[in-house]
Structures are given as structure tokens and as C-alpha cells.
Design an enzyme around this catalytic site. Sequence first.
Site, PDB file in Angstrom:
ATOM      1  N   THR A  96       0.811  -1.215   0.000  1.00 54.23           N
ATOM      2  CA  THR A  96       0.000   0.000   0.000  1.00 54.23           C
ATOM      3  C   THR A  96       0.842   1.261   0.000  1.00 54.23           C
ATOM      4  O   THR A  96       0.490   2.268  -0.615  1.00 54.23           O
ATOM      5  CB  THR A  96      -0.925  -0.003   1.237  1.00 54.23           C
ATOM      6  OG1 THR A  96      -1.829  -1.094   1.088  1.00 54.23           O
ATOM      7  CG2 THR A  96      -1.723   1.273   1.366  1.00 54.23           C
ATOM      8  N   THR A 172       2.140  -4.423   4.249  1.00 57.80           N
ATOM      9  CA  THR A 172       2.124  -4.637   5.699  1.00 57.80           C
ATOM     10  C   THR A 172       1.785  -6.073   6.101  1.00 57.80           C
ATOM     11  O   THR A 172       2.163  -6.510   7.178  1.00 57.80           O
ATOM     12  CB  THR A 172       1.118  -3.689   6.380  1.00 57.80           C
ATOM     13  OG1 THR A 172      -0.169  -3.898   5.797  1.00 57.80           O
ATOM     14  CG2 THR A 172       1.528  -2.241   6.224  1.00 57.80           C
ATOM     15  N   ASP A 173       1.095  -6.800   5.214  1.00 62.75           N
ATOM     16  CA  ASP A 173       0.599  -8.122   5.625  1.00 62.75           C
ATOM     17  C   ASP A 173       1.714  -9.056   6.095  1.00 62.75           C
ATOM     18  O   ASP A 173       1.568  -9.743   7.094  1.00 62.75           O
ATOM     19  CB  ASP A 173      -0.156  -8.795   4.467  1.00 62.75           C
ATOM     20  CG  ASP A 173      -1.526  -8.179   4.246  1.00 62.75           C
ATOM     21  OD1 ASP A 173      -1.836  -7.168   4.901  1.00 62.75           O
ATOM     22  OD2 ASP A 173      -2.281  -8.701   3.402  1.00 62.75           O
ATOM     23  N   LYS A 251       1.990  -7.378  12.831  1.00 67.68           N
ATOM     24  CA  LYS A 251       0.783  -6.615  12.491  1.00 67.68           C
ATOM     25  C   LYS A 251      -0.355  -7.159  13.342  1.00 67.68           C
ATOM     26  O   LYS A 251      -0.689  -8.339  13.248  1.00 67.68           O
ATOM     27  CB  LYS A 251       0.477  -6.770  10.992  1.00 67.68           C
ATOM     28  CG  LYS A 251      -0.758  -6.035  10.527  1.00 67.68           C
ATOM     29  CD  LYS A 251      -0.894  -6.116   9.011  1.00 67.68           C
ATOM     30  CE  LYS A 251      -2.158  -5.430   8.543  1.00 67.68           C
ATOM     31  NZ  LYS A 251      -2.273  -5.367   7.081  1.00 67.68           N
TER      32      LYS A 251
HETATM   33  N1  GLU Z   1      -2.066  -6.904   1.289  1.00 61.48           N
HETATM   34  C1  GLU Z   1      -1.140  -6.011   0.738  1.00 61.48           C
HETATM   35  C2  GLU Z   1       0.285  -6.225   1.235  1.00 61.48           C
HETATM   36  O1  GLU Z   1       0.554  -6.610   2.349  1.00 61.48           O
HETATM   37  C3  GLU Z   1      -1.527  -4.584   0.877  1.00 61.48           C
HETATM   38  C4  GLU Z   1      -1.632  -4.199   2.320  1.00 61.48           C
HETATM   39  C5  GLU Z   1      -0.598  -3.237   2.743  1.00 61.48           C
HETATM   40  O2  GLU Z   1       0.394  -2.914   2.123  1.00 61.48           O
HETATM   41  O3  GLU Z   1      -0.826  -2.763   3.803  1.00 61.48           O
HETATM   42  O4  GLU Z   1       1.160  -5.986   0.463  1.00 61.48           O
END
Ligand code: GLU
Length: 421
Positions: A96, A172-173, A251
Site C-alpha cells: 500500500t 504490511t501483511d 501486524k
Molecule cells: N495486502 C497487501 C500487502 O501486504 C496490501 C496491504 C498493505 O500494504 O498494507 O502488500
Amino acid sequence: MNIDKMLREARAEEGDRIEVASKFGNVKGVLMPKTASTSDDVITLKLDNGYNVGIAVKEDTEVRLIEKKHTSSKPAHAKTEASGKPIVAILGTGGTIASFVDYRSGAVHPAVSPEDLAASVPQISELCNIRTKMLFSMLSEDMQPEHWRKIAHEAANELNSGARAVIIPHGTDTLGFTAAALSFMLKNLTGPVILVGAQRSSDRPSSDAEMNLLSAVKVAIESDIGEVVAVMHDSTSDDRCAIHRGCKVRKMHTSRRDAFQTINGEPIGYVETGKISMAGQYRKKADSGQVEVDDKMDDENISMILSYPGLGAEHIKDVVIDGTVLVGTGLGHVSNRILPAIKQVIARGAFVVMASQCVNGRVNMNVYSTGRDLLDLGVVSAQDMTPEAAYVKLMWVLGHTKDRKEVKRLMATNLVGELTE
Ligand code: GLU
């Protein structure tokens, strides 16, 4: 329809306030820069409410200049290669934080280049010289150990060729997995390796992307940390980011901006209204020598199994090859029904590590009989490691030795700050 010509004729430039009129109505906002991922027929405006909107330009679309931007603001893509400023490498991976919104479907894609990302926060180029490289453009749920290796080698190359620090924008995942993997792989760090992400994309008024990135840059240029860390929002306001140890971070919320926490410990520091304060013990950056990468990992034969009431013995026997992290209940338990299967996989040479799905707290298999039976079978405690740190560590340890005693010893020993003995 040639958008550049249309904007030129209206004397409208990036940062100017304009009005775009079409048969669907009139929209006013600030003209946003074109990025590598903007479609040719779309004008992007930042609305007064902070959201970005993309407007597909048709034959009947008209552009009108309302107000020129304030001249004091720097052009978004200004590059300052001034001497004396530290070099910071930004290695893009996606997620993101480095994403763009597809203004046709509304979907968020991981595609903004690290240059665009750095340019989106103009203060960054005032603070340091940025060296950018796009390693991948992916969602982090697709990351595999081969990606961790690539990131580790690229980060080491950057530090070994003059960068003061490396920033890795990341989804973030699975940021916690990558942070743990890099923590085990990178040795003799001559500067911090900083993972950074965002829970909300930068077209949203509540985005955490800018503050997280700017805080990561602060850590990059001002701190003497020689560890892998994650810098993320620490409160629901825009005042504080925490500096988490890479092998302890997790997370803990699907959407809140302060989703990241140091598990079973405190963050090693904070960046509060732009100032760094260190709060815990940390490894200082090495003054000399080269950063080394030790990326030997058994990355195909290690699994992670969540214990749940219906978990069957067959599943254990099918899935466990060289090793597994059982993410057990409570203090580190699984149902008695699957003990024979665990015994069997251990007898054929597999290593079984017990973490807890409580995440907070320490595994203690001495309290209840189930735990003691598991210990008797040879199951090793993950102590206070996060399940992901235990998983990555098991891969790394089994990449170095398969000797039973040595694997057990290493899993119980604090190697890079992942556990409190
Ligand atoms: N699910 C995606 C990832 O971890 C987008 C979520 C994000 O970046 O927070 O890359």
C-alpha cells in the site's frame, strides 16, 4: 485527447488549483503529478477533502485554471544530489505504501516507483540524497523466501557501496516475516535497514504513508542503529511512529494505522514530531567492515500449523517434512489426539517447535501435562518468539545444521534479539 496540450493551453501545471468540467459536472482540486502508473487519459486532482480523484478526459472535457500554486513549493520531482548529505537507499517492493489507485476500478495496486514515492514527500530530498531501486512491485502476501534473499543482498550492496541506511517500503501483511528473515540474514550492519509500510494509501486523507516514510528517513539519517527495524505509526494521531525490532514486530490489526506492535517487549525507540528518542537496548551500527549476507535457509520443507479443535493427525503427518512451528493454544498445547502423529514425525527426523496463538506471553510447556508430554516427545519451545520469528528462525537454523542437539540449542538461544531467554 492530448491532456498535456489541454493543460498547457489552460496554463495549468502540477500543484495549480484547477477546475475540470465535463458533461458529468465540474470538479475542482489541485492538479497532481503524473506518475509512472497514471493512465494517459486521466487527470488526477486532490480534492479539498483530501481524497484524490481521477477524471477520464473526453472530447467535451474542459480545464480551467483557478489559481497558480504557491511559488515557494518545490517541484515534486526536484532531485538534490548535494554533497554532504547522507545517501539513503530506498528499495521498493510494493504494498500500500507504494501503490496507486486505479481510478477506473478504484482498486489499489502496488506500482508506484520508489522515485515517485520519495518525490511524494518533498522534505525527503532536503534531508538526504536518495538512491532508489524498484526490486518488486508486489503485494506482500505473495512474498517468498527467494524475495527475502534478494532484498537482503540488495540491502547489503547498498550499505557496502556508501548508503548510510536502507529503507524498504513493503506491504504490511507479511512485513513481520520479511523483517524477521532479514534480521537473521544480515550480519555486521553498518547502518539501519528499515522496513516501512502504510495501512492506508496515499490518496486518502487519513493515509499514514507520508509520516511513516518521513519517520523512516529520520531513522535512516540520524540514528546509530545497526539492526533491521520496522518504522510504523504508533498512535491514532499523526504524532508518533515506533521503531520496532524486526524480529519482534507483528501486524496486530487489519486496518488501524497503529496496527504494528513489538511483541513481548517494547519498541526500541520512537520518532515523535520528527525527533528520535531511543527507549530500549539495541545493536549499534558497525563502524567498519562489510555487511554480510548469510541466506542459507531450508525454505521448502518447513511449515506452520495452527492448532484448532478439529486438527487431525493425518494433517501433521502429511505436512511436516523437515520441521514445523505448531502455533498451539495457550501456554503451548495441542490436542492429545495428535501426540502420536507428532511422535512419528519427530522419529523420522523432523523438528517441532511450539509457539502460541496467544502471541503475547511466553510458551511454557511445564505447567500442564499436555505440555510436559510434548516436551518428552522432543518438542522445542519458541519461548516468547512471535510465531513468524520462530518459523523464519527454524528455516534459517535448519539451513545451517540438521544436528538435533545443535538445532535445539540454537532454537533456544537468542541470536538476533528474537527471544528473551
Ligand atoms: N495486502 C497487501 C500487502 O501486504 C496490501 C496491504 C498493505 O500494504 O498494507 O502488500
